[in-house]
Design a protein around this motif. Structure first.
Motif, PDB file in Angstrom:
ATOM      1  N   LEU A 259      71.643  14.236  65.849  1.00 39.36           N
ATOM      2  CA  LEU A 259      71.025  15.557  65.960  1.00 39.36           C
ATOM      3  C   LEU A 259      69.563  15.506  65.548  1.00 39.36           C
ATOM      4  O   LEU A 259      68.708  16.166  66.152  1.00 39.36           O
ATOM      5  N   GLY A 260      69.259  14.734  64.516  1.00 34.61           N
ATOM      6  CA  GLY A 260      67.868  14.564  64.116  1.00 34.61           C
ATOM      7  C   GLY A 260      67.052  13.883  65.201  1.00 34.61           C
ATOM      8  O   GLY A 260      65.876  14.210  65.407  1.00 34.61           O
ATOM      9  N   GLY A 261      67.668  12.939  65.913  1.00 39.35           N
ATOM     10  CA  GLY A 261      66.984  12.300  67.030  1.00 39.35           C
ATOM     11  C   GLY A 261      66.654  13.286  68.126  1.00 39.35           C
ATOM     12  O   GLY A 261      65.601  13.197  68.773  1.00 39.35           O
ATOM     13  N   GLY A 262      67.547  14.258  68.352  1.00 37.30           N
ATOM     14  CA  GLY A 262      67.275  15.295  69.339  1.00 37.30           C
ATOM     15  C   GLY A 262      66.092  16.164  68.945  1.00 37.30           C
ATOM     16  O   GLY A 262      65.268  16.539  69.780  1.00 37.30           O
ATOM     17  N   VAL A 263      66.010  16.502  67.666  1.00 40.19           N
ATOM     18  CA  VAL A 263      64.869  17.284  67.169  1.00 40.19           C
ATOM     19  C   VAL A 263      63.566  16.520  67.386  1.00 40.19           C
ATOM     20  O   VAL A 263      62.570  17.074  67.857  1.00 40.19           O
ATOM     21  N   LEU A 264      63.589  15.227  67.070  1.00 44.14           N
ATOM     22  CA  LEU A 264      62.386  14.417  67.216  1.00 44.14           C
ATOM     23  C   LEU A 264      61.960  14.321  68.681  1.00 44.14           C
ATOM     24  O   LEU A 264      60.763  14.383  69.001  1.00 44.14           O
ATOM     25  N   ALA A 265      62.927  14.161  69.591  1.00 45.92           N
ATOM     26  CA  ALA A 265      62.597  14.073  71.014  1.00 45.92           C
ATOM     27  C   ALA A 265      61.940  15.348  71.511  1.00 45.92           C
ATOM     28  O   ALA A 265      61.072  15.306  72.389  1.00 45.92           O
ATOM     29  N   ASP A 266      62.353  16.503  70.967  1.00 50.06           N
ATOM     30  CA  ASP A 266      61.772  17.776  71.392  1.00 50.06           C
ATOM     31  C   ASP A 266      60.436  18.057  70.721  1.00 50.06           C
ATOM     32  O   ASP A 266      59.557  18.693  71.304  1.00 50.06           O
ATOM     33  N   ARG A 267      60.269  17.607  69.494  1.00 49.79           N
ATOM     34  CA  ARG A 267      59.007  17.839  68.785  1.00 49.79           C
ATOM     35  C   ARG A 267      57.897  16.921  69.309  1.00 49.79           C
ATOM     36  O   ARG A 267      56.728  17.301  69.343  1.00 49.79           O
ATOM     37  N   LEU A 268      58.265  15.714  69.707  1.00 52.39           N
ATOM     38  CA  LEU A 268      57.302  14.747  70.237  1.00 52.39           C
ATOM     39  C   LEU A 268      57.542  14.564  71.729  1.00 52.39           C
ATOM     40  O   LEU A 268      58.494  15.075  72.295  1.00 52.39           O
TER      41      LEU A 268
ATOM     42  N   ASP B  95      64.034  23.593  63.430  1.00 55.96           N
ATOM     43  CA  ASP B  95      64.152  23.244  64.841  1.00 55.96           C
ATOM     44  C   ASP B  95      65.588  22.876  65.205  1.00 55.96           C
ATOM     45  O   ASP B  95      66.067  23.206  66.294  1.00 55.96           O
ATOM     46  N   LEU B  96      66.285  22.179  64.302  1.00 55.99           N
ATOM     47  CA  LEU B  96      67.671  21.820  64.557  1.00 55.99           C
ATOM     48  C   LEU B  96      68.540  23.071  64.665  1.00 55.99           C
ATOM     49  O   LEU B  96      69.328  23.218  65.610  1.00 55.99           O
ATOM     50  N   VAL B  97      68.398  23.987  63.705  1.00 56.08           N
ATOM     51  CA  VAL B  97      69.174  25.228  63.738  1.00 56.08           C
ATOM     52  C   VAL B  97      68.846  26.035  64.988  1.00 56.08           C
ATOM     53  O   VAL B  97      69.723  26.611  65.637  1.00 56.08           O
TER      54      VAL B  97
ATOM     55  N   TYR C 272      70.406  27.961  70.260  1.00 55.62           N
ATOM     56  CA  TYR C 272      70.109  28.042  71.694  1.00 55.62           C
ATOM     57  C   TYR C 272      71.341  27.674  72.521  1.00 55.62           C
ATOM     58  O   TYR C 272      71.685  28.348  73.497  1.00 55.62           O
ATOM     59  N   ILE C 273      72.022  26.582  72.131  1.00 61.43           N
ATOM     60  CA  ILE C 273      73.230  26.159  72.858  1.00 61.43           C
ATOM     61  C   ILE C 273      74.315  27.223  72.751  1.00 61.43           C
ATOM     62  O   ILE C 273      74.958  27.571  73.753  1.00 61.43           O
ATOM     63  N   ARG C 274      74.521  27.755  71.558  1.00 56.60           N
ATOM     64  CA  ARG C 274      75.593  28.729  71.353  1.00 56.60           C
ATOM     65  C   ARG C 274      75.360  30.001  72.165  1.00 56.60           C
ATOM     66  O   ARG C 274      76.302  30.583  72.709  1.00 56.60           O
ATOM     67  N   ARG C 275      74.108  30.415  72.293  1.00 61.98           N
ATOM     68  CA  ARG C 275      73.816  31.678  72.962  1.00 61.98           C
ATOM     69  C   ARG C 275      73.667  31.555  74.474  1.00 61.98           C
ATOM     70  O   ARG C 275      73.724  32.557  75.178  1.00 61.98           O
ATOM     71  N   HIS C 276      73.471  30.342  74.959  1.00 65.90           N
ATOM     72  CA  HIS C 276      73.244  30.172  76.392  1.00 65.90           C
ATOM     73  C   HIS C 276      74.552  30.402  77.152  1.00 65.90           C
ATOM     74  O   HIS C 276      75.569  29.763  76.865  1.00 65.90           O
ATOM     75  N   ARG C 277      74.515  31.270  78.132  1.00 63.06           N
ATOM     76  CA  ARG C 277      75.747  31.667  78.843  1.00 63.06           C
ATOM     77  C   ARG C 277      76.380  30.515  79.602  1.00 63.06           C
ATOM     78  O   ARG C 277      77.604  30.481  79.771  1.00 63.06           O
ATOM     79  N   LEU C 278      75.572  29.555  80.082  1.00 63.76           N
ATOM     80  CA  LEU C 278      76.113  28.434  80.845  1.00 63.76           C
ATOM     81  C   LEU C 278      76.251  27.180  79.997  1.00 63.76           C
ATOM     82  O   LEU C 278      77.298  26.518  80.004  1.00 63.76           O
TER      83      LEU C 278
END
Length: 423
Positions: free
Chosen positions: A72-81, A219-221, A226-232
């Motif tokens: 999950l931390g890797g995902g945050v880093l990919a989005d921040r950078l 950013d992680l939260v 975002y995933i939880r609220r996205h309808r699809l």
């Protein structure tokens, strides 16, 4: 001549399989995947020389822990950078690590603690690589080609699983574990110049409201919210997670025990696994060639249902050849389901969140799903293979219910393909 790394405007594009930008990314990804397979062969044999079966299991499992904890931390880093920068950095680290190990093994026999340390570091770096590779496709191709790129990526995974172990075995036969580690490191090195030549498209924010960048934890939260609220995306991620939890244990651990129980032996196991791999590759090839399948959400749920039924009944069939045929059907269904699920997520997600979305998806595969392995083994030991396969297939079928309960999934379609460029 467009310089490497240039941001490209949106325009009519070639099909992904004729797009040099996509093909460079795919070649780099495939080289890295084959390198992964060779690395695991070399690591396993090195552990076998340093200790017994228990030690082999310890070394092979060591890399999974940091990969799961840090994904999950890797995902945050990919989005921040820039995810391309994260890919380059993580691939370079893997290359240096494995080539250093190869040099060390050539000089002296590695101690068990050294192999555990290598596995831990490699797993930590992998937690950066995986989300970044998932966040990159929308930045190298147009939305109408994402489904095709997803199919190409899935096909690459299957082919690397077929090619990697024999390459590792050949390298070991010629030069021992040091040679196998060297081959793995060189494959990682091969991917670096290809990644450097990838050209990036502008980030499509789609006008979606998002919070301002803050701390990594914020950013992680924000990504999980975002995933939880996205309808699809929410139902797609949940359905995929349930499917992984239900089927991964039976198809990996359970299949070995089923073959032992039926007396089909290693040969039978090989035929079943090969059948599953061939079916999965065919499913990925279907989306690669077609580029788009109509009624994608309903087709995804339908193929998941077929796969669950096949997984539930494969332990009930009386003959090996029927089990092999069922394995092909399960693999084909899994290939289409996985490709469509991934393609729908890729096309629906705001690219600014794709690293975090990918990290959650991969966490279910490399972090949560393996937790079912000892449970499946113990259950088959207590009750036999048939009831466990039926139960796990039924549980995975809850993913179909989750998918069909969502109107957004039922109506989901992949983008229409735009006219291709002639040059």
């Amino acid at each position: 001549m467009v310089p490497a790394g240039t941001i490209l405007p949106e325009s009519a594009t070639k099909p992904a399989y004729r797009d040099g930008n996509v093909l460079r990314w795919l070649t780099a990804y495939t080289a890295s995947l084959v390198g992964d397979s060779v690395y695991f062969v070399a690591l396993g044999w090195s552990a076998q020389k340093a200790g017994g079966p228990t030690e082999v299991g310890l070394v092979m499992a060591a890399g999974a822990l940091p990969r799961a904890l840090l994904m999950l931390g890797g995902g945050v880093l990919a989005d921040r950078l820039d995810p391309r920068r994260v890919l380059l950095g993580s691939d370079a680290l893997r290359c240096l690590l494995i080539l250093s190990v190869a040099a060390g093994i050539a000089l002296t026999s590695p101690a068990l603690w050294t192999l555990v340390a290598v596995a831990l570091v490699f797993g930590a770096v992998d937690a950066l690589f995986v989300p970044a590779i998932g966040a990159l496709p929308p930045r190298i191709t147009s939305p109408d080609q994402l489904a095709r790129v997803t199919g190409m990526r899935s096909l690459s995974v299957r082919l690397s699983q077929i090619a990697g172990p024999p390459i590792g075995g050949l390298a070991m036969g010629l030069g021992g574990t040091a040679a196998a580690f060297t081959v793995a490191g060189l494959l990682f090195a091969l991917s670096l110049p290809l990644l450097l030549t990838i050209r990036m498209r502008p980030l499509d924010t789609r006008g979606e409201e998002r919070s301002e960048p803050g701390t990594a934890w914020k950013d992680l939260v924000d990504g999980l919210r975002y995933i939880r609220r996205h309808r699809l995306i929410g139902p797609l991620v949940t359905a995929g997670a349930v499917c992984e939890l239900g089927l991964t244990g039976t198809l990996n651990v359970g299949m070995v025990l089923l073959n032992a129980e039926r007396g089909w032996g290693p040969s039978g196991y090989g035929w079943i696994v090969s059948g599953f791999g061939a079916g999965a590759a065919a499913g990925a090839m279907l989306l690669t060639v077609a580029g788009r399948l109509p009624h994608a959400g309903l087709m995804m749920a339908g193929t998941l249902f077929v796969g669950c039924v096949g997984a539930a009944t494969i332990a009930l069939v009386p003959a090996l050849w029927i089990a092999v045929v069922l394995a092909v059907v399960i693999g084909l269904s899994a290939g289409v389901f996985g490709s469509l699920d991934n393609a729908l997520i890729q096309t629906a997600a705001d690219p600014a969140y794709l690293g975090r979305v990918t990290s959650v998806v991969m966490l279910t595969m490399v972090g949560l799903a393996p937790l079912s392995y000892p449970l499946v083994g113990a259950a088959i030991g207590a009750w036999g293979a048939a009831p466990v396969f039926v139960g796990c297939g039924t549980f995975a079928g809850l993913g179909v219910v989750i998918a069909l309960a969502s109107g957004a999934v039922r109506r989901a379609e992949l983008p229409l393909q735009r006219p291709s460029a002639t040059a």
